[in-house]
Design a protein around this motif. Structure first.
Motif, PDB file in Angstrom:
ATOM      1  N   ARG A   1      29.040   1.824   6.787  1.00 49.45           N
ATOM      2  CA  ARG A   1      29.897   2.935   6.341  1.00 49.45           C
ATOM      3  C   ARG A   1      31.150   2.099   5.846  1.00 49.45           C
ATOM      4  NH1 ARG A   1      29.688   6.339  11.132  1.00 49.45           N
ATOM      5  NH2 ARG A   1      28.584   4.539  11.914  1.00 49.45           N
ATOM      6  N   SER A   2      31.662   1.057   6.506  1.00 54.21           N
ATOM      7  CA  SER A   2      32.915   0.530   5.971  1.00 54.21           C
ATOM      8  C   SER A   2      32.875  -0.180   4.584  1.00 54.21           C
ATOM      9  CB  SER A   2      33.185  -0.635   6.876  1.00 54.21           C
ATOM     10  OG  SER A   2      33.398  -0.128   8.169  1.00 54.21           O
ATOM     11  N   LEU A   3      31.580  -0.295   4.278  1.00 51.59           N
ATOM     12  CA  LEU A   3      31.209  -0.766   3.000  1.00 51.59           C
ATOM     13  C   LEU A   3      30.904   0.288   2.053  1.00 51.59           C
ATOM     14  CD1 LEU A   3      29.634  -4.297   3.580  1.00 51.59           C
ATOM     15  CD2 LEU A   3      31.892  -3.851   2.560  1.00 51.59           C
ATOM     16  N   GLY A   4      30.901   1.357   2.355  1.00 49.76           N
ATOM     17  CA  GLY A   4      30.751   2.772   1.383  1.00 49.76           C
ATOM     18  C   GLY A   4      29.605   3.617   1.487  1.00 49.76           C
ATOM     19  N   ALA A   5      28.622   3.233   2.621  1.00 50.21           N
ATOM     20  CA  ALA A   5      27.756   4.268   2.823  1.00 50.21           C
ATOM     21  C   ALA A   5      28.010   5.530   3.482  1.00 50.21           C
ATOM     22  CB  ALA A   5      26.617   3.619   3.766  1.00 50.21           C
ATOM     23  N   ILE A   6      27.190   6.683   3.124  1.00 48.53           N
ATOM     24  CA  ILE A   6      27.552   8.056   3.704  1.00 48.53           C
ATOM     25  C   ILE A   6      26.389   8.491   4.410  1.00 48.53           C
ATOM     26  CG2 ILE A   6      29.081   8.693   1.583  1.00 48.53           C
ATOM     27  CD1 ILE A   6      26.690  10.194   0.457  1.00 48.53           C
ATOM     28  N   VAL A   7      26.814   9.496   5.051  1.00 50.01           N
ATOM     29  CA  VAL A   7      25.786  10.097   6.139  1.00 50.01           C
ATOM     30  C   VAL A   7      25.461  11.689   5.476  1.00 50.01           C
ATOM     31  CG1 VAL A   7      24.991  11.011   8.226  1.00 50.01           C
ATOM     32  CG2 VAL A   7      26.190   9.003   7.980  1.00 50.01           C
ATOM     33  N   VAL A   8      24.169  12.092   5.214  1.00 50.58           N
ATOM     34  CA  VAL A   8      23.839  13.205   4.797  1.00 50.58           C
ATOM     35  C   VAL A   8      22.891  13.909   5.646  1.00 50.58           C
ATOM     36  CG1 VAL A   8      24.148  12.720   2.250  1.00 50.58           C
ATOM     37  CG2 VAL A   8      21.903  12.726   3.210  1.00 50.58           C
ATOM     38  N   ASN A   9      22.543  15.265   5.709  1.00 44.39           N
ATOM     39  CA  ASN A   9      21.760  16.047   6.480  1.00 44.39           C
ATOM     40  C   ASN A   9      20.430  16.231   5.692  1.00 44.39           C
ATOM     41  OD1 ASN A   9      22.335  18.177   5.063  1.00 44.39           O
ATOM     42  ND2 ASN A   9      23.647  19.048   6.583  1.00 44.39           N
ATOM     43  N   THR A  10      19.589  16.900   6.212  1.00 44.04           N
ATOM     44  CA  THR A  10      18.045  17.335   5.626  1.00 44.04           C
ATOM     45  C   THR A  10      18.302  18.190   4.449  1.00 44.04           C
ATOM     46  OG1 THR A  10      17.496  18.686   7.462  1.00 44.04           O
ATOM     47  CG2 THR A  10      16.700  16.339   7.607  1.00 44.04           C
ATOM     48  N   GLN A  11      19.632  18.782   4.268  1.00 42.67           N
ATOM     49  CA  GLN A  11      19.595  19.760   3.197  1.00 42.67           C
ATOM     50  C   GLN A  11      20.407  18.906   2.279  1.00 42.67           C
ATOM     51  OE1 GLN A  11      19.512  23.122   3.905  1.00 42.67           O
ATOM     52  NE2 GLN A  11      18.663  22.155   5.624  1.00 42.67           N
ATOM     53  N   GLY A  12      20.608  17.729   2.156  1.00 38.67           N
ATOM     54  CA  GLY A  12      21.126  16.972   1.272  1.00 38.67           C
ATOM     55  C   GLY A  12      22.510  16.812   1.195  1.00 38.67           C
ATOM     56  N   LYS A  13      23.096  17.151   2.342  1.00 31.10           N
ATOM     57  CA  LYS A  13      24.816  17.425   2.155  1.00 31.10           C
ATOM     58  C   LYS A  13      25.425  16.497   3.208  1.00 31.10           C
ATOM     59  CE  LYS A  13      24.634  22.181   0.575  1.00 31.10           C
ATOM     60  NZ  LYS A  13      24.887  23.631   1.098  1.00 31.10           N
ATOM     61  N   ARG A  14      26.561  16.068   2.717  1.00 33.87           N
ATOM     62  CA  ARG A  14      27.667  15.576   3.659  1.00 33.87           C
ATOM     63  C   ARG A  14      27.860  16.723   4.662  1.00 33.87           C
ATOM     64  NH1 ARG A  14      32.323  13.189   1.483  1.00 33.87           N
ATOM     65  NH2 ARG A  14      32.502  12.091   3.339  1.00 33.87           N
ATOM     66  N   PHE A  15      28.402  16.315   5.825  1.00 31.34           N
ATOM     67  CA  PHE A  15      28.767  17.253   6.748  1.00 31.34           C
ATOM     68  C   PHE A  15      30.209  17.049   7.740  1.00 31.34           C
ATOM     69  CE2 PHE A  15      26.842  15.244  10.433  1.00 31.34           C
ATOM     70  CZ  PHE A  15      25.689  14.646   9.668  1.00 31.34           C
ATOM     71  N   VAL A  16      30.507  15.844   7.408  1.00 29.14           N
ATOM     72  CA  VAL A  16      31.597  15.265   8.457  1.00 29.14           C
ATOM     73  C   VAL A  16      32.043  13.909   7.645  1.00 29.14           C
ATOM     74  CG1 VAL A  16      30.244  13.597   9.651  1.00 29.14           C
ATOM     75  CG2 VAL A  16      32.132  14.704  10.864  1.00 29.14           C
ATOM     76  N   ASN A  17      33.561  13.639   8.240  1.00 26.65           N
ATOM     77  CA  ASN A  17      34.026  12.387   7.718  1.00 26.65           C
ATOM     78  C   ASN A  17      33.134  11.316   8.373  1.00 26.65           C
ATOM     79  OD1 ASN A  17      35.445  10.016   7.652  1.00 26.65           O
ATOM     80  ND2 ASN A  17      37.431  10.749   8.401  1.00 26.65           N
ATOM     81  N   ASP A  18      32.304  10.786   7.553  1.00 29.90           N
ATOM     82  CA  ASP A  18      31.438   9.843   8.145  1.00 29.90           C
ATOM     83  C   ASP A  18      31.870   8.566   8.903  1.00 29.90           C
ATOM     84  OD1 ASP A  18      31.757   9.901   5.241  1.00 29.90           O
ATOM     85  OD2 ASP A  18      29.365  10.310   4.932  1.00 29.90           O
ATOM     86  N   LEU A  19      33.290   8.234   8.524  1.00 30.02           N
ATOM     87  CA  LEU A  19      33.938   7.045   9.315  1.00 30.02           C
ATOM     88  C   LEU A  19      34.989   7.720  10.362  1.00 30.02           C
ATOM     89  CD1 LEU A  19      34.303   4.157   7.212  1.00 30.02           C
ATOM     90  CD2 LEU A  19      33.481   4.186   9.446  1.00 30.02           C
TER      91      LEU A  19
END
Ligand code: ADP
Length: 607
Positions: A407-425
């Motif tokens: 994540r420090s290098l740019g990865a994000i986290v998504v849920n099974t709805q295909g959406k982000r849901f939080v400040n991933d870092l």
């Protein structure tokens, strides 16, 4: 002692010597490709190869065998972790050869790599038309009466992870005779699994890079804030103040850091020091420290478990320990506990939070809290034992950790709805809690080829079969098994994210770090993740000199502790990169304090 017993014992010793000799023959050949394996290899024995699936990719093994006997085993190729998988490759062939069984115990702490070697041997046998079942014989545990042994040293260090290796090196450098005990077959503990980096503030590298925010004050405050102000401020300040020196000291053991990345939750402030090429920090540092331990000739005893702290007149004076053949009384002028946390002791964790009884853990199996219990038994106090950290990006099938460096290098986290849901870092606790509220009980971490090209350790996830990939966002979403609607959401999420990176502004969730590169370089990757047990923040109470404190608030003379076995440094949430900082900084302090104490004891008049 009666004669029958003596004979039995002599027979057993002869057998052990024979086993060891056979093992030497075998291991010699394991390292010498192309040689005949065992001296008694008959002409009809054939050479076969087979492949098993390891943690980081395929493990290829060559055997020399007949239908009913294996004469040689060589691990030809593997990409297993240095210090863990390499130990399985080194130790397991000998065990299988000696027992002629694939049911022999795996190398503790390296189960996945061990299983891969067994699978490869089984496949090789099948490929040769032999029946692997012939080698599925139960191995009876050897019943050996342990011989008592007494050893003397200046400093006994219990646990050879990052803190123990560091403390041992420091004490030995100052002339102390050190015995370092490690209950597992190899050194490294959880430290070996640390991937992201080592936090430090006010370092030369940060100054060179113009990172004016990376100050001791900010690092102290960030650590306290992210730990919910539960930590002991004095210990945190000690951690921060000594972190830059720790980086300098590491140079003396040939360990250097070349980059500094943003630390999760620290609002873009960069403390996370990374070794060259983005290699995993734990493997890197443990290898360097181990080399130093070997150079200094420190008496390291693996497979040797400490069981009790020896006390005399309220002072720690050694430990009791045991290996398969001996019980040890180790007399020492000072004792250092560096036994790590209890993130693999489900019973103990469940006593604080019953929901953790069946959780996945990233910890090695030796993380049982031994040091904490040994210290409690002689009156030591503990702090924050109920503070157990979940890490948000853990692969549920085997507890592998996808570190923050993604994540420090740019990865994000998504849920099974295909959406982000939080400040991933955000802090680990914040991201983990947010994930637990998402549907289906799991999420995905998303990255691209550009990240893979810049983070060496990412390749192992691809080779190990953990990644799902796609040439387009659409293809990736489909391969992730998302619903039609979620696939569309996912494409939108990626487009929005790439725009946010271009604008340097995450309007949705306020992420403000790990945004140097977008995720637009195909192919794209996803790894299925969920929260898993990662770090036990609580443990033995210490002061800033790493002296152990008893339940009355007094120092226990002669007893020191450092690393994950202690509490009070991380409070309610450990910041990513702070475990490494902790084990080096407090490992050094414990090594120094134990040395000072041992020297004073040596000068003290005999009682
Ligand atoms: P830290 O980061 O604090 O150094 P690690 O988990 O890396 O913690 O290392 C702790 C080490 O202590 C592990 O290698 C573990 O196997 C070892 N250990 C734990 N309990 C004992 C014990 N009773 N005797 C000897 N070694 C132990």
């Amino acid at each position: 002692m009666n004669k029958t017993f003596d004979k039995a014992r002599l027979g057993l010793i002869a057998l052990l010597i024979l086993g060891a000799l056979l093992n030497i023959v075998l291991l010699k050949n394991v390292r010498s490709p192309g040689e005949i394996v065992a001296e008694d290899t008959p002409d009809e024995a054939v050479v076969l190869t087979g492949v098993g699936q390891g943690r980081n990719g395929p493990v290829e093994v060559e055997i020399t065998a007949t239908a009913d006997r294996i004469y040689g085993i060589r691990v030809l190729n593997h990409q297993e972790s240095d210090g863990i998988g390499t130990e399985a490759a080194r130790l397991l062939p000998g065990k299988i050869y000696e027992s002629q069984s694939l049911l022999v115990d795996s190398i503790s702490g390296a189960t996945i790599s061990s299983d891969a070697i067994k699978e490869a041997i089984s496949n090789a046998l099948t490929a040769g038309g032999f029946d692997p079942e012939v080698f599925m014989v139960e191995v009876a545990a050897a019943q050996v009466e342990r011989t008592p042994v007494t050893l003397d040293c200046d400093v006994v260090v219990v646990g050879a992870g990052g803190a123990g290796l560091t403390a041992s090196v420091l004490a030995t450098q100052q002339g102390q005779k050190v015995i370092l005990l490690e209950k597992m077959p190899f050194v490294g503990g959880n430290s070996l699994r640390a991937e992201g980096g080592m936090n430090a503030a006010g370092t030369k590298l940060e100054k060179e890079l113009g990172l004016d925010d990376s100050t001791v004050e900010n690092f102290t405050e960030d650590t306290l804030r992210l730990g919910h102000y539960l930590a002991d401020p004095e210990l945190v300040r000690t951690l921060a103040e000594n972190s830059s020196d720790a980086i300098e000291w590491l140079k003396t053991v040939d360990a250097t850091f070349t980059g500094v990345k943003a630390t999760g939750g620290c609002e873009g402030r960069k403390y996370l020091h990374q070794p060259e090429g983005g290699v995993a920090v734990g493997e890197y540092l443990v290898a360097k420290l181990k080399t130093q331990v070997e150079k200094l000739g420190i008496d390291v005893r693996v497979n040797t478990k400490a069981t009790e702290i020896l006390m005399k007149d309220g002072q720690a004076v050694g430990v009791l320990a045991e290996d398969a053949e001996h019980t040890y009384t180790i007399n020492a002028k000072s004792v250092v506990l560096t036994t790590g946390g209890f993130g693999a002791n489900f019973e103990l964790m469940a006593s604080f939070d019953p929901s953790l009884a069946n959780a996945v853990t990233t910890n090695h199996s030796g993380a049982q809290g031994d040091g904490i219990m040994m210290a409690q038994a002689i009156g030591a106090d503990t702090v924050d034992m109920d503070q157990i950290q979940l890490h948000p990006t853990v692969i549920q099938s085997d507890g592998s950790l996808v570190s923050e460096s993604f994540r420090s290098l740019g990865a994000i986290v998504v849920n099974t709805q295909g959406k982000r849901f939080v400040n991933d870092l955000a802090g680990r606790d914040v991201v983990s809690q947010a994930e637990l509220k998402q549907p289906d009980g799991y999420c995905f971490i998303i990255f691209d080829q550009n990240l893979v090209d810049h983070l060496a350790l990412s390749q192992r996830f691809i080779d190990g079969g953990y990644t799902i990939s796609g040439k387009t966002y659409e293809e990736l979403a489909k391969n992730m098994g998302l619903s039609a609607e979620a696939q569309q959401n996912f494409v939108k999420t990626m487009d929005t994210w790439n725009k946010s990176v271009a604008n340097g502004l995450d309007e949705e969730f306020g992420r403000n770090n790990g945004m140097d590169d977008d995720l637009s370089t195909a192919p794209y990757y996803a790894i299925k993740i969920a929260p898993g047990i990662h770090h036990t923040m609580g443990g033995i109470k210490i002061n800033t000199d790493a002296e152990v404190i008893d339940t009355d608030g007094n120092v226990i003379p002669g007893l020191f502790a450092a690393g994950e076995t202690t509490g009070g440094i991380h409070g309610g949430n450990r910041v990513g990169g702070n475990a490494v900082c902790d084990f080096i900084v407090f490992g050094r302090i414990a090594g120094q304090s134990a040395t000072d104490f041992a020297k004073a004891e040596a000068l003290a008049p005999a009682a």
